[in-house]
Enzyme design. Structure first.
Site, PDB file in Angstrom:
ATOM      1  CG  ASP A   9     -20.988   1.376   0.196  1.00 24.81           C
ATOM      2  OD1 ASP A   9     -20.538   2.340   0.848  1.00 24.81           O
ATOM      3  OD2 ASP A   9     -20.915   1.299  -1.045  1.00 24.81           O
ATOM      4  CB  ILE A  10     -20.269   4.029   5.226  1.00 25.34           C
ATOM      5  CG1 ILE A  10     -20.778   4.876   6.396  1.00 25.34           C
ATOM      6  CG2 ILE A  10     -19.352   4.829   4.318  1.00 25.34           C
ATOM      7  CD1 ILE A  10     -19.748   5.160   7.457  1.00 25.34           C
ATOM      8  CG  ASN A  23      -6.169  12.579   3.303  1.00 22.99           C
ATOM      9  OD1 ASN A  23      -6.031  13.790   3.138  1.00 22.99           O
ATOM     10  ND2 ASN A  23      -6.558  11.765   2.337  1.00 22.99           N
ATOM     11  CG  ASP A  33     -11.490  10.542   1.896  1.00 21.11           C
ATOM     12  OD1 ASP A  33     -12.507  11.248   1.831  1.00 21.11           O
ATOM     13  OD2 ASP A  33     -10.332  11.003   1.955  1.00 21.11           O
ATOM     14  CB  SER A 127      -7.300   4.233  12.045  1.00 18.59           C
ATOM     15  OG  SER A 127      -7.125   5.627  12.162  1.00 18.59           O
ATOM     16  N   GLY A 129      -8.090   0.645   7.645  1.00 13.01           N
ATOM     17  CA  GLY A 129      -7.771   0.285   6.263  1.00 13.01           C
ATOM     18  C   GLY A 129      -6.358   0.727   5.935  1.00 13.01           C
ATOM     19  CB  VAL A 130      -5.206   3.615   3.878  1.00 14.81           C
ATOM     20  CG1 VAL A 130      -3.892   4.298   3.537  1.00 14.81           C
ATOM     21  CG2 VAL A 130      -5.971   3.285   2.598  1.00 14.81           C
ATOM     22  CE1 TYR A 131      -3.733   7.391   6.481  1.00 14.92           C
ATOM     23  CE2 TYR A 131      -5.179   8.298   8.164  1.00 14.92           C
ATOM     24  CZ  TYR A 131      -4.435   8.457   7.004  1.00 14.92           C
ATOM     25  OH  TYR A 131      -4.378   9.686   6.385  1.00 14.92           O
TER      26      TYR A 131
HETATM   27  N1  AR6 Z   1     -18.216   1.486   3.651  1.00 16.29           N
HETATM   28  C1  AR6 Z   1     -17.832   1.105   4.898  1.00 16.29           C
HETATM   29  N2  AR6 Z   1     -16.572   0.767   5.207  1.00 16.29           N
HETATM   30  C2  AR6 Z   1     -15.648   0.806   4.223  1.00 16.29           C
HETATM   31  C3  AR6 Z   1     -15.961   1.225   2.903  1.00 16.29           C
HETATM   32  C4  AR6 Z   1     -17.317   1.563   2.632  1.00 16.29           C
HETATM   33  N3  AR6 Z   1     -17.730   1.965   1.416  1.00 16.29           N
HETATM   34  N4  AR6 Z   1     -14.818   1.186   2.161  1.00 16.29           N
HETATM   35  C5  AR6 Z   1     -13.828   0.769   2.982  1.00 16.29           C
HETATM   36  N5  AR6 Z   1     -14.317   0.527   4.230  1.00 16.29           N
HETATM   37  P1  AR6 Z   1      -9.965   3.361   5.052  1.00 16.29           P
HETATM   38  P2  AR6 Z   1      -8.296   4.667   7.110  1.00 16.29           P
HETATM   39  C6  AR6 Z   1     -13.620   0.078   5.446  1.00 16.29           C
HETATM   40  O1  AR6 Z   1      -8.743   2.912   4.335  1.00 16.29           O
HETATM   41  O2  AR6 Z   1      -7.647   3.391   7.470  1.00 16.29           O
HETATM   42  C7  AR6 Z   1      -8.041   7.135   2.536  1.00 16.29           C
HETATM   43  O3  AR6 Z   1      -7.227   7.138   1.398  1.00 16.29           O
HETATM   44  C8  AR6 Z   1     -12.247  -0.526   5.278  1.00 16.29           C
HETATM   45  O4  AR6 Z   1     -12.362  -1.928   4.961  1.00 16.29           O
HETATM   46  O5  AR6 Z   1     -11.087   3.919   4.280  1.00 16.29           O
HETATM   47  O6  AR6 Z   1      -8.762   5.584   8.211  1.00 16.29           O
HETATM   48  C9  AR6 Z   1      -8.091   8.492   3.216  1.00 16.29           C
HETATM   49  O7  AR6 Z   1      -8.060   9.544   2.278  1.00 16.29           O
HETATM   50  C10 AR6 Z   1     -11.638  -0.301   6.656  1.00 16.29           C
HETATM   51  O8  AR6 Z   1     -12.052  -1.315   7.575  1.00 16.29           O
HETATM   52  O9  AR6 Z   1      -9.595   4.492   6.162  1.00 16.29           O
HETATM   53  C11 AR6 Z   1      -6.877   8.474   4.074  1.00 16.29           C
HETATM   54  O10 AR6 Z   1      -5.719   8.819   3.338  1.00 16.29           O
HETATM   55  C12 AR6 Z   1     -12.262   1.015   7.114  1.00 16.29           C
HETATM   56  O11 AR6 Z   1     -13.369   1.230   6.240  1.00 16.29           O
HETATM   57  C13 AR6 Z   1      -6.777   7.038   4.513  1.00 16.29           C
HETATM   58  O12 AR6 Z   1      -7.443   6.281   3.496  1.00 16.29           O
HETATM   59  C14 AR6 Z   1     -11.328   2.227   7.049  1.00 16.29           C
HETATM   60  O13 AR6 Z   1     -10.482   2.125   5.913  1.00 16.29           O
HETATM   61  C15 AR6 Z   1      -7.488   6.769   5.818  1.00 16.29           C
HETATM   62  O14 AR6 Z   1      -7.266   5.430   6.198  1.00 16.29           O
END
Ligand code: AR6
Length: 186
Positions: A9-10, A23, A33, A127, A129-131
């Site tokens: 966990d970061i 975002n 985030d 990028s 995850g959600v992206y």
């Molecule tokens: N520690 C490390 N990595 C994590 C954690 C954590 N606690 N939680 C998730 N990940 P994402 P994006 C991983 O969706 O794709 C948000 O709503 C996750 O499994 O966090 O850049 C923002 O507000 C994935 O591999 O970021 C934007 O609207 C990676 O982190 C949007 O999501 C990135 O996933 C950005 O989407």
């Protein structure tokens, strides 16, 4: 500068700066985030709002980065960057443009970390995850960019450790394989 990989966990990383996959609104969201704002507390959002009001009325552009306090997190700063959404395969040339924007997220985040005087930086897989960016492609872009900066960007003296923090064994495995390949060949 050493590039390291950790599964976890970061928000729990003991580093000087933590990079957030934010975002454009800078007002929080899910994934990394959401976790950063939850663990870091309201001070981070308050600074994000102030930055938005002062400089980013239209939002922080994709590929750029900006720093705030880390609130209650065990770090001094959070560096918020906005990754690109992975393009639809039918969008053609968009892939090259957005690949460059994803590389830019790492470049700008590490540039700001250097300016702040951070010696250790934790980075998520922006990028992926959600992206919707596929993990292997994202790992290649991220690692190649950070390795290149280590070689040419003067970061070798400025930053001791760039630590990629991967959420889960699958993401860790992909980064490990790609790092090995980029360092020593397949
Ligand atoms: N520690 C490390 N990595 C994590 C954690 C954590 N606690 N939680 C998730 N990940 P994402 P994006 C991983 O969706 O794709 C948000 O709503 C996750 O499994 O966090 O850049 C923002 O507000 C994935 O591999 O970021 C934007 O609207 C990676 O982190 C949007 O999501 C990135 O996933 C950005 O989407």
């Amino acid at each position: 500068m050493e590039i390291t990989l950790t599964q976890g966990d970061i928000t729990e990383q003991q580093v000087d700066a933590i990079v957030n996959a934010a975002n454009s609104s800078l007002l929080g969201g899910g994934g990394v985030d959401g976790a950063i704002h939850r663990a870091g507390g309201p001070e981070i959002l308050a600074e994000c709002r102030a930055l938005r009001a002062a400089h980013y009325g239209k939002g922080l552009p994709t590929g750029q980065a900006v720093a705030t306090t880390a609130g209650r997190l065990p770090a001094r700063w959070v560096i918020h960057t906005v990754g690109p959404v992975h393009p639809d395969p039918r969008e053609g040339a968009e892939l090259a443009r957005r690949t460059e924007l994803l590389a830019s997220c790492y470049r700008e985040s590490l540039r700001i970390a250097t300016e702040l005087g951070a010696r250790s930086v934790a980075l998520p897989a922006v990028s992926t995850g959600v992206y919707g960016w596929p993990m292997e492609s994202a790992a290649r872009i991220a690692l190649a960019e950070v390795m290149e900066m280590g070689r040419t960007g003067g970061l070798d003296e400025a930053i001791d450790e760039a630590r990629f923090v991967l959420f889960g064994a699958d993401a860790y495995g992909v980064f490990e394989r790609v790092l090995q390949e980029l360092s020593h060949g397949p």
